[in-house]
Design a protein around this motif. Sequence first.
Motif, PDB file in Angstrom:
ATOM      1  N   GLY A   1      -5.746   5.668 -10.389  1.00 16.87           N
ATOM      2  CA  GLY A   1      -5.804   6.772  -9.278  1.00 16.87           C
ATOM      3  C   GLY A   1      -6.570   6.609  -8.214  1.00 16.87           C
ATOM      4  N   LYS A   2      -7.060   5.324  -7.841  1.00  9.38           N
ATOM      5  CA  LYS A   2      -7.913   5.387  -6.768  1.00  9.38           C
ATOM      6  C   LYS A   2      -7.268   4.671  -5.440  1.00  9.38           C
ATOM      7  CE  LYS A   2     -12.280   4.291  -9.503  1.00  9.38           C
ATOM      8  NZ  LYS A   2     -13.331   3.470 -10.021  1.00  9.38           N
ATOM      9  N   PRO A   3      -7.683   4.921  -4.490  1.00 13.45           N
ATOM     10  CA  PRO A   3      -6.725   4.656  -3.211  1.00 13.45           C
ATOM     11  C   PRO A   3      -6.750   3.128  -2.994  1.00 13.45           C
ATOM     12  CG  PRO A   3      -8.157   6.562  -2.494  1.00 13.45           C
ATOM     13  CD  PRO A   3      -8.552   6.158  -3.957  1.00 13.45           C
TER      14      PRO A   3
ATOM     15  N   SER B   1       0.341   3.236  -3.611  1.00 13.72           N
ATOM     16  CA  SER B   1      -0.884   4.052  -2.747  1.00 13.72           C
ATOM     17  C   SER B   1      -2.106   4.200  -3.383  1.00 13.72           C
ATOM     18  CB  SER B   1      -0.284   5.377  -2.280  1.00 13.72           C
ATOM     19  OG  SER B   1      -0.054   5.990  -3.118  1.00 13.72           O
ATOM     20  N   THR B   2      -2.074   4.139  -5.121  1.00 14.44           N
ATOM     21  CA  THR B   2      -3.234   4.620  -5.678  1.00 14.44           C
ATOM     22  C   THR B   2      -2.907   3.146  -6.576  1.00 14.44           C
ATOM     23  OG1 THR B   2      -2.479   6.002  -6.942  1.00 14.44           O
ATOM     24  CG2 THR B   2      -3.687   6.778  -5.532  1.00 14.44           C
ATOM     25  N   ASP B   3      -4.292   2.856  -7.210  1.00 15.32           N
ATOM     26  CA  ASP B   3      -4.205   1.783  -8.556  1.00 15.32           C
ATOM     27  C   ASP B   3      -3.866   2.644  -9.652  1.00 15.32           C
ATOM     28  OD1 ASP B   3      -6.485   3.183  -8.986  1.00 15.32           O
ATOM     29  OD2 ASP B   3      -7.808   1.366  -9.660  1.00 15.32           O
TER      30      ASP B   3
ATOM     31  N   LYS C   1       0.694  -1.064   0.069  1.00 14.78           N
ATOM     32  CA  LYS C   1      -0.309  -0.070   0.169  1.00 14.78           C
ATOM     33  C   LYS C   1       0.769   1.431  -0.013  1.00 14.78           C
ATOM     34  CE  LYS C   1      -3.835  -2.432   2.188  1.00 14.78           C
ATOM     35  NZ  LYS C   1      -4.346  -3.023   3.214  1.00 14.78           N
TER      36      LYS C   1
END
Lengths: 208, 281
Positions: B152-154, B147-149, B143
Amino acid sequence: MQQRIPLAICFIVGIVMIVQFFIPHRLSEQTFDLAVKWIRIITAFALVLGVRSITFRSIEKIKRQKKDWFYSIFTLLGLVITSVIGLGWGVKAGTPLRTIYNNIMVPLGATMFSILAYYMASAAYRAFRARTREATLLLIAAFIVMLGKVPLGTAISGKLPDLADWVLNVPNMAAKRAILFGVALGMIATSLKIILGIERGWLGGRRR
Amino acid sequence: MKIADLLGKIDRRIIFIVLTVVIVIPLISPIGFVGRLSPRVHDLFKAIDELKPSNKPLLISVDFDPQSMPELYPMLVSILRHSFARNVRVIVMGLWVTGVGLGEEALTTVGQEYQKEYGKDYVFLGWKPGVSAVVLGMGRSIKETFSTDYYGKPIDSFPMMAGVNNYRDIPLLVTLSAGDPGFNTVWLPYAQARFGVRVGTGVTAVSAADAYPYLQTGQLVGLIDGMKGASEYELLVEKAGYSEAFKPASQAMDSQSLAHLAIMILIVLGNVGYFLARRKK
């Protein structure tokens, strides 16, 4: 001073990273985490430097009209177009950048690799001559592996895949392992020389 | 022209035409050569087959670009079909920036085929600069490294990522690698040797020989080698009843078989020409 500071940083960081690897302590783990974060940040900066470097080099080449300078126009065009499209519309599926990727990058890449098969066939025909005993041995091994690695080999004889596996598992592996050990020892020696400041090629200087 | 010259100096354009014919004809009209299943491919199939839906997700790294797509892309699709058919959750990432598009395409296509839901059944992490630092960082915290996929989603917002912190929560990692960075330069020294994660790999035929020492030491749980390996995996997935989809690697095996045969015949002809010329001298 220009050399001493980078050499000192290299020595300290090198020793710290070696020591932390062998000590399972919280401080050691924190040092490792910090180092990994730094490497990622430095790599991101290196990317920016890379883009700057290729841009300036290409402009310079076009200005001075050096050999094959017109290829640099395409380099710059590719860089600018993909950057603008990527920054403007994003990089996800369905974006113009993905259209460029699917319709230019993918077929060009596949074509380049496919052409290799033709050159390999032509080169194999010209170079693979049983001139010496060693070359004959190489030729036999190549034939066994080439046939053993395709279903046609199984159709000819069920033992061909086994023979191909033996070539890969015994003589090939012995040679590979020897090379791997050699490379590993060479890497350790080179790393120690860099950490101790004996090898200074990375500074743009000479060996002490 | 003498026979020795004729055999020893075949024009390269003739070689190219011969090769084109033996590659194209089986693609139009398949012959159907049946190969033998290698234990290396079966071992990787078994390792994925043993993963349970309740297990933590399978991690796949797309470490190739469009150049090696014909060999490695069918492996990626087959492994995804295998995993999704067994309801195994999948995380896909890549160490080659030029392969990100291929990874996303395969994941989206196969995900839709098996009606899987993004975030619940699969996640696409994409690419991050740093290579070895990324692989080492994931050993401490996935993580923190991603930190994001890719979109851009957490990472924390996805249900399937709950409890997935580092390699301890990854039961198996499969890297489909076409070179450097790949299984032997990054994943084995940094993820397997340092963090003990189980690694399986799919490689191009030319680099398969590099993988054999790691197979023997047990550092690799299995190996899909080249297009032949991909076709074997496709057949295993089909035989197990996980997919009835078109098998591109299996179809291409006829072409590869005949191309190998053509190259061997050309080498033999070249040698006959060479020996005839030498005898005359």
